[in-house]
Design an enzyme around this catalytic site. Structure first.
Site, PDB file in Angstrom:
ATOM      1  N   CYS A 142      -8.870  -8.617  -7.994  1.00 59.88           N
ATOM      2  CA  CYS A 142      -9.590  -7.412  -8.438  1.00 59.88           C
ATOM      3  C   CYS A 142      -9.570  -7.354  -9.971  1.00 59.88           C
ATOM      4  O   CYS A 142      -8.878  -8.138 -10.633  1.00 59.88           O
ATOM      5  CB  CYS A 142      -8.958  -6.164  -7.829  1.00 59.88           C
ATOM      6  SG  CYS A 142      -7.373  -5.705  -8.560  1.00 59.88           S
ATOM      7  N   CYS A 176      -1.240  -4.659  -5.956  1.00 59.35           N
ATOM      8  CA  CYS A 176      -1.820  -5.893  -5.404  1.00 59.35           C
ATOM      9  C   CYS A 176      -0.799  -7.028  -5.410  1.00 59.35           C
ATOM     10  O   CYS A 176       0.171  -7.018  -6.171  1.00 59.35           O
ATOM     11  CB  CYS A 176      -3.034  -6.301  -6.232  1.00 59.35           C
ATOM     12  SG  CYS A 176      -4.364  -5.097  -6.241  1.00 59.35           S
ATOM     13  N   GLU A 221       0.831  -1.201   0.000  1.00 56.60           N
ATOM     14  CA  GLU A 221       0.000   0.000   0.000  1.00 56.60           C
ATOM     15  C   GLU A 221       0.867   1.254   0.000  1.00 56.60           C
ATOM     16  O   GLU A 221       2.068   1.207   0.293  1.00 56.60           O
ATOM     17  CB  GLU A 221      -0.915   0.005   1.226  1.00 56.60           C
ATOM     18  CG  GLU A 221      -1.945  -1.097   1.189  1.00 56.60           C
ATOM     19  CD  GLU A 221      -2.881  -1.089   2.385  1.00 56.60           C
ATOM     20  OE1 GLU A 221      -3.870  -1.825   2.328  1.00 56.60           O
ATOM     21  OE2 GLU A 221      -2.622  -0.366   3.376  1.00 56.60           O
ATOM     22  N   GLU A 258      -1.132 -10.119  -6.489  1.00 59.50           N
ATOM     23  CA  GLU A 258      -1.097 -10.893  -7.732  1.00 59.50           C
ATOM     24  C   GLU A 258      -0.202 -10.219  -8.767  1.00 59.50           C
ATOM     25  O   GLU A 258       0.607 -10.880  -9.426  1.00 59.50           O
ATOM     26  CB  GLU A 258      -2.514 -11.043  -8.314  1.00 59.50           C
ATOM     27  CG  GLU A 258      -3.480 -11.750  -7.390  1.00 59.50           C
ATOM     28  CD  GLU A 258      -4.277 -10.820  -6.482  1.00 59.50           C
ATOM     29  OE1 GLU A 258      -5.427 -11.139  -6.170  1.00 59.50           O
ATOM     30  OE2 GLU A 258      -3.738  -9.762  -6.066  1.00 59.50           O
TER      31      GLU A 258
END
Length: 165
Positions: A113, A74, A65, A76
């Site tokens: 996402c 993210c 973050e 992934e």
């Protein structure tokens, strides 16, 4: 006259990791370990991803973050970027994802996402192989054969051509 079409989504669901093959159990353990390495001071939602490559090598990624929220990345995408950057000819065969809060592994599995789905689709196109996706939660594990069912009607390199229908 319009034609109505349907998109069918099939996947396998397991009650626990002991029902999976040993390689998939190891990948889930690696994803949980990666989640513990996440930098998530704002959301406290730690996600880990682990990619098994054809060679058997496992590449980890965790969410990172940033106070400027769009600047984070993210798990992934971190894992895929690491695999492509370091092992460009070693194709991914499976991707496990696990998410944790301060209370431990989330009860439900967490799906990638939209941005991550698009990146996984691009990696399938780049490698010419489907990537099996393993979503791990405390209550169940879901296994999907490819990103296709999670991202139907996806945008691809073909979409960039002028002669695309």
């Amino acid at each position: 006259m319009p034609t109505t079409k349907n998109i069918i989504f099939s996947y396998k669901e397991y009650e626990g990791p002991e029902e999976l093959e040993t390689e998939d159990q190891e990948l889930i353990i690696a994803a949980k370990g990666a989640a513990k390495m996440a930098y998530a001071p704002y959301s406290r939602f730690m996600v880990g991803a682990a990619i098994r490559l054809e060679s058997g090598r496992i590449v980890h990624g965790s969410n990172v973050e940033n106070a400027a929220f769009p600047s984070g990345i993210c798990a992934e995408r971190t894992a895929i970027a690491g695999a492509v950057s370091n092992f460009p000819h070693d194709k991914p065969v499976a991707l496990a994802i696990a998410a944790m809060t301060e209370d431990g592994l989330t009860a439900e599995s967490v799906s990638p996402c939209g941005n991550c789905r698009q990146v996984i689709a691009e990696e399938e196109a780049r490698s010419g192989k489907q990537i099996r996706i393993i979503l791990s939660g405390k209550n169940k594990i879901q296994v999907i054969d490819s990103i296709g069912p999670l991202l139907p009607l996806q945008f691809s390199g073909k979409s960039l051509r002028a002669d695309h229908p």
